[in-house]
Enzyme design. Sequence first.
Site, PDB file in Angstrom:
ATOM      1  N   ASP A   5      37.755  51.280  72.778  1.00  0.00           N
ATOM      2  CA  ASP A   5      37.461  50.626  74.050  1.00  0.00           C
ATOM      3  C   ASP A   5      38.648  49.743  74.422  1.00  0.00           C
ATOM      4  OD1 ASP A   5      36.271  49.637  76.302  1.00  0.00           O
ATOM      5  OD2 ASP A   5      34.473  48.895  75.313  1.00  0.00           O
ATOM      6  N   ASP A 107      38.049  53.713  80.330  1.00  0.00           N
ATOM      7  CA  ASP A 107      38.535  52.815  79.283  1.00  0.00           C
ATOM      8  C   ASP A 107      37.888  52.989  77.925  1.00  0.00           C
ATOM      9  OD1 ASP A 107      36.052  51.944  80.087  1.00  0.00           O
ATOM     10  OD2 ASP A 107      36.587  49.823  80.192  1.00  0.00           O
ATOM     11  N   GLU A 108      37.170  54.082  77.695  1.00  0.00           N
ATOM     12  CA  GLU A 108      36.569  54.236  76.376  1.00  0.00           C
ATOM     13  C   GLU A 108      36.376  55.697  76.002  1.00  0.00           C
ATOM     14  OE1 GLU A 108      32.510  52.886  75.910  1.00  0.00           O
ATOM     15  OE2 GLU A 108      32.157  53.018  78.066  1.00  0.00           O
TER      16      GLU A 108
END
Length: 351
Positions: A5, A107-108
């Site tokens: 993350d 973002d992950e």
Amino acid sequence: MLHVDLDQFIAAVEVLRRPELAGLPVVVGGRGDPTERGVVSTASYEAREFGVGSGMPLRLAARKAPEAVFLPVDREAYDEASAAVMATLRSLEWGGVPVVLEVLGWDEAFLGAGEDHGDLGDPREFAEHIRGRVLEATRLHCSVGIGDNRLRAKIATDFGKPRGVWQLTEDNWVEVMGERPTTALWGIGQKTAKKLAALGIDTVTQLAESDARVLAAELGPTMGPWFHRLGRGVDSSPVDASPWVPRAHGREETFQADLEDWADVAAAVRMLTRKVVEDIDREGRPAARVAIKVRFRPFITVSRSLTLPAPTNDPDLLADAAVSLLDRVEKDRAVRLLGVRLEMTEPAGGY
């Protein structure tokens, strides 16, 4: 399994472009003007110290952090940065073979060991290797969660933030999670937590020790047992590298001045629908269902939807369908936000 993350991703991308903002409270949202209507997309850690969080109205964020720097959303920049991160992750090898990468969003992502892998070694060492490679390639920091399943890896990441590594497994599940509220579990929000609280279930341990039959009766035959498994940290789903296929596309617009005339509301719905048609055309699949969202002044939101007689990507037909849904909405208040969503037909082979 590992969960990666990126730390304060959107704000971090903006700081890379504007190094002079490093260490300052940065808020990204809307058009970057806190005097306008809009919500916070992300806030830097420095801004969060003032109580600013995602989804908060920009005007409230400005009152909480009057010295903050406000910036407009730049989706293209975040797309580019995300693509660079995911390419870096996809290039990694674990146990001598390429990793299995499941992208969850900008973002992950989840990482798993590929088939026929060799000795995986200490997962903490590999997690630190990941952090170093991402930082070297993109200048972005990330945190990594290690788990014996996806659920635990995902939750572990929060304990590692920022710029850290954390491990959560069956061995330390009760110790770490037992007395935490049910909202600490991935998949349980405030609404579900309230329903569980009404059953006398406030903590993760209470959920794990609850009667699955009662949960099934109160929360549904599918969701009840699933929540029970969450409480025990159970998750059998694998890391899936299959490309994500969207089921629908949608657009929303918050108006700086409320729409009082419903002819203007209908025109705005048509405009939004045409934009969403452009989105589904890029997918190459027609719409089978149409939905609208209407937010009235001050902040009352309703939604309406319908299934089309036949799938279509004709912008006029879809706009007509979206506008027809306004007939199922009370027109006694001014409108501050409109949204249109088009649900597409399934791709060949299904999802």
